[in-house]
Design a protein around this motif. Structure first.
Motif, PDB file in Angstrom:
ATOM      1  N   GLN A   1      -7.180   2.366  -2.871  1.00 59.45           N
ATOM      2  CA  GLN A   1      -6.626   1.967  -1.582  1.00 59.45           C
ATOM      3  C   GLN A   1      -7.611   1.068  -0.851  1.00 59.45           C
ATOM      4  O   GLN A   1      -7.255   0.016  -0.329  1.00 59.45           O
ATOM      5  N   ASN A   2      -8.879   1.481  -0.848  1.00 64.10           N
ATOM      6  CA  ASN A   2      -9.935   0.702  -0.208  1.00 64.10           C
ATOM      7  C   ASN A   2     -11.179   0.697  -1.082  1.00 64.10           C
ATOM      8  O   ASN A   2     -11.585   1.747  -1.583  1.00 64.10           O
TER       9      ASN A   2
ATOM     10  N   LYS B   1      -5.551  -2.030  -2.701  1.00 62.32           N
ATOM     11  CA  LYS B   1      -4.172  -2.016  -2.196  1.00 62.32           C
ATOM     12  C   LYS B   1      -4.087  -2.348  -0.708  1.00 62.32           C
ATOM     13  O   LYS B   1      -3.138  -2.985  -0.265  1.00 62.32           O
ATOM     14  N   SER B   2      -5.081  -1.926   0.071  1.00 61.94           N
ATOM     15  CA  SER B   2      -5.004  -2.126   1.521  1.00 61.94           C
ATOM     16  C   SER B   2      -5.002  -3.595   1.904  1.00 61.94           C
ATOM     17  O   SER B   2      -4.388  -3.989   2.905  1.00 61.94           O
TER      18      SER B   2
ATOM     19  N   GLU C   1      -3.286   5.082  -8.309  1.00 60.84           N
ATOM     20  CA  GLU C   1      -4.691   4.795  -8.021  1.00 60.84           C
ATOM     21  C   GLU C   1      -5.550   5.535  -9.033  1.00 60.84           C
ATOM     22  O   GLU C   1      -5.361   6.729  -9.267  1.00 60.84           O
TER      23      GLU C   1
ATOM     24  N   ASP D   1      -0.521   6.857  -3.186  1.00 55.74           N
ATOM     25  CA  ASP D   1      -0.747   7.002  -4.621  1.00 55.74           C
ATOM     26  C   ASP D   1       0.535   7.461  -5.308  1.00 55.74           C
ATOM     27  O   ASP D   1       1.308   8.250  -4.753  1.00 55.74           O
TER      28      ASP D   1
ATOM     29  N   ALA E   1       3.763   2.798   0.316  1.00 52.92           N
ATOM     30  CA  ALA E   1       2.313   3.001   0.354  1.00 52.92           C
ATOM     31  C   ALA E   1       1.953   4.360  -0.224  1.00 52.92           C
ATOM     32  O   ALA E   1       2.780   5.278  -0.270  1.00 52.92           O
TER      33      ALA E   1
END
Length: 346
Positions: free
Chosen positions: A181-182, A44-45, A86, A75, A73
């Motif tokens: 996210q990452n 996502k990032s 996520e 979860d 932004a």
């Protein structure tokens, strides 16, 4: 092309190849040819979709694509929060462009050439009290949305041509979708260690079941976090399984095609389970959801089972082959209409 520029390109490619060999994504710890021949990993990032394939149990990058996610932004927590969840998911259904129009009328055009339905909320999401639904991987009739990054109501959005390309590698209920996210990259020795820890938990659980060693078997479960939609908490589950163990005779249990995926707070081990006892013989897919306890030991908190409906000896193993199984051809203009695609690219 100058000699210096060519040298730079070769160095860049060499460094990238070296990185891929030395560092591996922590989310993809073990792949197989049945339940994870390909995996879609969404970061996502960076608003990037990564397609990985199984290469002798290890993930190998095939391609990457731009994507858009939820307008907000973070979860996903509840219905209507416009966030993308996520976790580890599977694709349970595919909706064609016509299906979307039938469902939503003209408004269905916003989903582009089609949509893959994700199984949100999964068992961990439900346990954590998350609500909502209708989370898809789909395309769009306005591909400028992809450039915005945060521009959906919670779905993952790709371009029409990229969704068609990705679809060649997707098989319903067999191609996982991991959303983070990452992405975390681990040095290979650390990556192998993490895979080994989860695989050891699986082997201990299996040995306890095969030998009916109740202490070893129940040690694999989290005493406070475990939940079962039929049996309830760990205490009730333990009573049920103890009664099963007390039946005469030992079952034969074998597993094949193991995959291990990891999200932020949990891991999922999926495999083919072959079970035979005095009264039951079945083959199917089992998924173990695991969390770490306070001592960082992996413990099972939920398990799901889907019976295949066929006998092991009747199952013919056919290697997965990419194909246009969801689209008749790879031309968005033939699916949506030439005028639609022309407007889409303006």
């Amino acid at each position: 092309m100058t000699k210096n520029y060519l040298s730079f390109i070769l160095l860049f490619l060499s460094l990238n190849a070296s990185f891929a060999e030395t560092y591996l994504p922590a989310q993809l710890l073990m792949l197989d040819e049945n339940f994870s021949h390909h995996v879609v990993l969404a970061e996502k990032s960076t608003h990037t979709l990564y397609l990985f394939k199984n290469e002798n149990g290890n993930p190998q990058l095939v391609n990457k694509y731009p994507m858009a996610t939820g307008k907000k932004a973070g979860d996903k927590l509840f219905q209507g929060d416009h966030r993308t969840p996520e976790g580890i998911y599977s694709f349970t259904d595919f909706l064609t462009h016509q299906d979307l129009l039938n469902r939503h009328g003209k408004q269905g055009q916003i989903y582009g050439v089609g949509a893959f339905v994700m199984n949100y909320p999964n068992p961990i999401d439900k346990r954590n009290g998350k609500t909502g639904g209708g989370i898809w991987l789909h395309s769009t009739n306005d591909e400028t949305r992809i450039d915005k990054g945060l521009d959906s109501r919670g779905c993952v959005v790709a371009t029409n041509s990229n969704l068609i390309e990705l679809s060649k590698f997707i098989e319903l209920n067999r191609t996982p979708m991991v959303v983070v996210q990452n992405i975390t990259y681990l040095e290979k020795s650390t990556w192998l260690s993490q895979r080994g820890n989860l695989n050891d938990t699986l082997e201990s659980w299996l040995t306890g079941w095969q030998t009916e060693n109740k202490a070893l078997y129940f040690k694999s479960y989290h005493p406070s976090e475990f939940f079962d939609k039929f049996k309830g908490d760990f205490s009730n589950f333990k009573k049920y399984k103890t009664a099963v163990f007390n039946n005469p005779g030992k079952p034969s249990i074998e597993i094949e095609d193991v995959s291990i995926l990891r999200a932020k707070e949990y891991a999922v081990i999926t495999f083919k389970q072959i079970y035979n006892s005095n009264t039951v013989s079945d083959v199917g897919r089992k998924s173990l959801y695991l969390k770490q306890d306070e001592f960082y030991n992996w413990k099972i908190v939920n398990e799901t089972w889907t019976k295949s409906g066929i006998k092991e000896e009747d199952e013919e193993k056919v290697a997965f082959q990419p194909s246009m199984r969801f689209f008749k051809n790879n031309d968005p203009a033939s699916i949506l209409g030439a005028d639609f695609v022309k407007r889409d690219s303006n």
